[in-house]
Design an enzyme around this catalytic site. Structure first.
Site, mmCIF file in Angstrom:
data_model
loop_
_atom_site.group_PDB
_atom_site.id
_atom_site.type_symbol
_atom_site.label_atom_id
_atom_site.label_comp_id
_atom_site.label_asym_id
_atom_site.label_seq_id
_atom_site.Cartn_x
_atom_site.Cartn_y
_atom_site.Cartn_z
ATOM 1 C CB THR A 204 -0.839 -0.020 1.291
ATOM 2 O OG1 THR A 204 -1.787 -1.073 1.185
ATOM 3 C CG2 THR A 204 -1.554 1.282 1.543
ATOM 4 N NE ARG A 232 -9.146 -7.395 3.002
ATOM 5 C CZ ARG A 232 -8.080 -6.612 3.102
ATOM 6 N NH1 ARG A 232 -7.717 -5.851 2.079
ATOM 7 N NH2 ARG A 232 -7.381 -6.574 4.203
HETATM 8 N N1 ASP Z 1 -3.710 -2.387 4.595
HETATM 9 C C1 ASP Z 1 -3.908 -2.952 3.293
HETATM 10 C C2 ASP Z 1 -5.122 -3.835 3.322
HETATM 11 O O1 ASP Z 1 -5.309 -4.573 4.244
HETATM 12 C C3 ASP Z 1 -2.756 -3.743 2.808
HETATM 13 C C4 ASP Z 1 -1.436 -3.025 2.781
HETATM 14 O O2 ASP Z 1 -1.152 -2.211 3.660
HETATM 15 O O3 ASP Z 1 -0.654 -3.266 1.868
HETATM 16 O O4 ASP Z 1 -5.879 -3.795 2.384
#
Ligand code: ASP
Length: 340
Positions: A204, A232
């Protein structure tokens, strides 16, 4: 006589109080940088032992490009909001990160993107979830904030809304890279199975910024988690969980195992601890990531800047792509724990 003494002493004490108060304010003002910007490219960094020099160089260069994109705006007196968008878009366009192009894939092999954005001055916010055809999800999140009565829009409705305001639309294939396709194939073949069924590859991206006007803003953009169930939604588009900004305290963007970040309302918890417990940014952020989340095996990290330009970047995973830049010339780019 005693009263006379008191009458003489009280004004003096009041004056000392005021002077020391003023002195502190002046010192604080001096210490506060004109602007500050902090970014992350996810807390799922490749283990140090598996990182190649070439890949590490590419990640560091990509972080530098994103920092520069945001910093240029702040340096010229631009708004924290614009700096956040510029830094995030630079990472959305880079396939190294799990956002925009290069996003991870659902169990159906599609890219479904989440993003959120918050302005610390008005505490207005916007978010999109599960979008498949908006080239820049962070731009769409800001659009929801600026041009709708809503805070969050999802799926097709969000896409139609974004298109009607002229945001660039793309085919879902635009986001999908060969690397992500083969990662998903290996997971589905059972070679990379993880407990949650979703691969913990947190790439992310996010940014938090303080501008010369003293305004804070934060944003987060992601493809979510590899092999997530179609439909999701993670923490990234949830205001208070993945993103939060309030001029009275701080601006925060999170990365990690989203389900835990939602349940623990992580981004807001940093601001709340600062406001209600009067904790420093560093103390609040470290407690949440290194104690509270670690204790429940919730992997991830966050980046944050407070109203005085202090930066925090704690993570409890093996690495987190991250960096910051301040008007004072302080600058940092790092991936692993031993770099600060
Ligand atoms: N927090 C993000 C999620 O759960 C994943 C990530 O931080 O890469 O969708």
């Amino acid at each position: 006589m005693r009263y006379l003494c008191l009458l003489l002493v009280i004004p003096l004490m009041l004056q000392w109080g005021c002077e020391s108060g003023n002195a502190q304010t002046t010192a604080e003002k001096k210490a506060r940088p004109e602007y500050a910007l902090v970014i992350h490219g996810g807390a799922g960094a490749i283990k140090k032992s598996k990182m190649t020099p070439e890949l590490e160089k590419a990640y560091r260069a990509a972080l530098e490009t994103a920092l520069q994109a945001g910093e240029t705006i702040l340096k010229e007196g631009g708004a924290a909001q614009d700096a956040v968008i510029a830094a995030i878009q630079s990472m959305e366009e880079n396939p190294l990160f799990n956002s925009g192009k290069g996003a991870v894939l659902t169990n159906q092999g599609k890219a479904e993107l989440d993003a959120s954005f918050m302005d610390g001055k008005s505490r207005n916010s916007g978010a999109v979830a599960g979008v498949r055809t908006i080239k820049s999800p962070i731009a769409a999140a800001r659009l929801v904030m600026d041009s709708s009565k809503h805070v969050m829009m999802s799926g097709e409705g969000a896409e139609i809304f974004a298109k009607s305001y002229g945001l660039e639309m793309v085919e879902n294939d635009y986001f999908i890279t060969e690397k992500r396709k083969s990662q998903l194939a290996r997971i589905l073949e059972g070679q990379m199975a993880s407990q949650a069924g979703m691969k913990k590859k947190y790439g992310t991206v996010g940014c938090a910024a303080l501008d010369k006007e003293g305004n804070l803003a934060a944003g987060t953009s992601t493809g979510g988690m590899m092999n997530k169930r179609y439909g999701r939604v993670g923490d990234a588009p949830i205001i208070g969980a993945g993103t939060y900004a309030d001029n009275a305290s701080c601006a925060v963007s999170c990365t990690g195992h989203g389900e835990y970040f939602i349940r623990n309302v992580v981004a807001y918890d940093v601001a709340a601890r600062m406001s209600y417990l009067e904790e420093s940014l560093e103390k609040a952020a470290n407690y949440i990531i290194m104690d509270k989340l670690k204790a429940i095996n919730a992997s991830g990290g966050l980046i944050a800047v407070d109203k005085d330009g202090n930066i925090a970047m704690p993570f409890n995973s093996s690495g987190m792509y991250r960096g910051y830049a301040k008007s004072t010339g302080e600058r940092f780019i790092g991936i692993y724990h031993d770099e600060e």
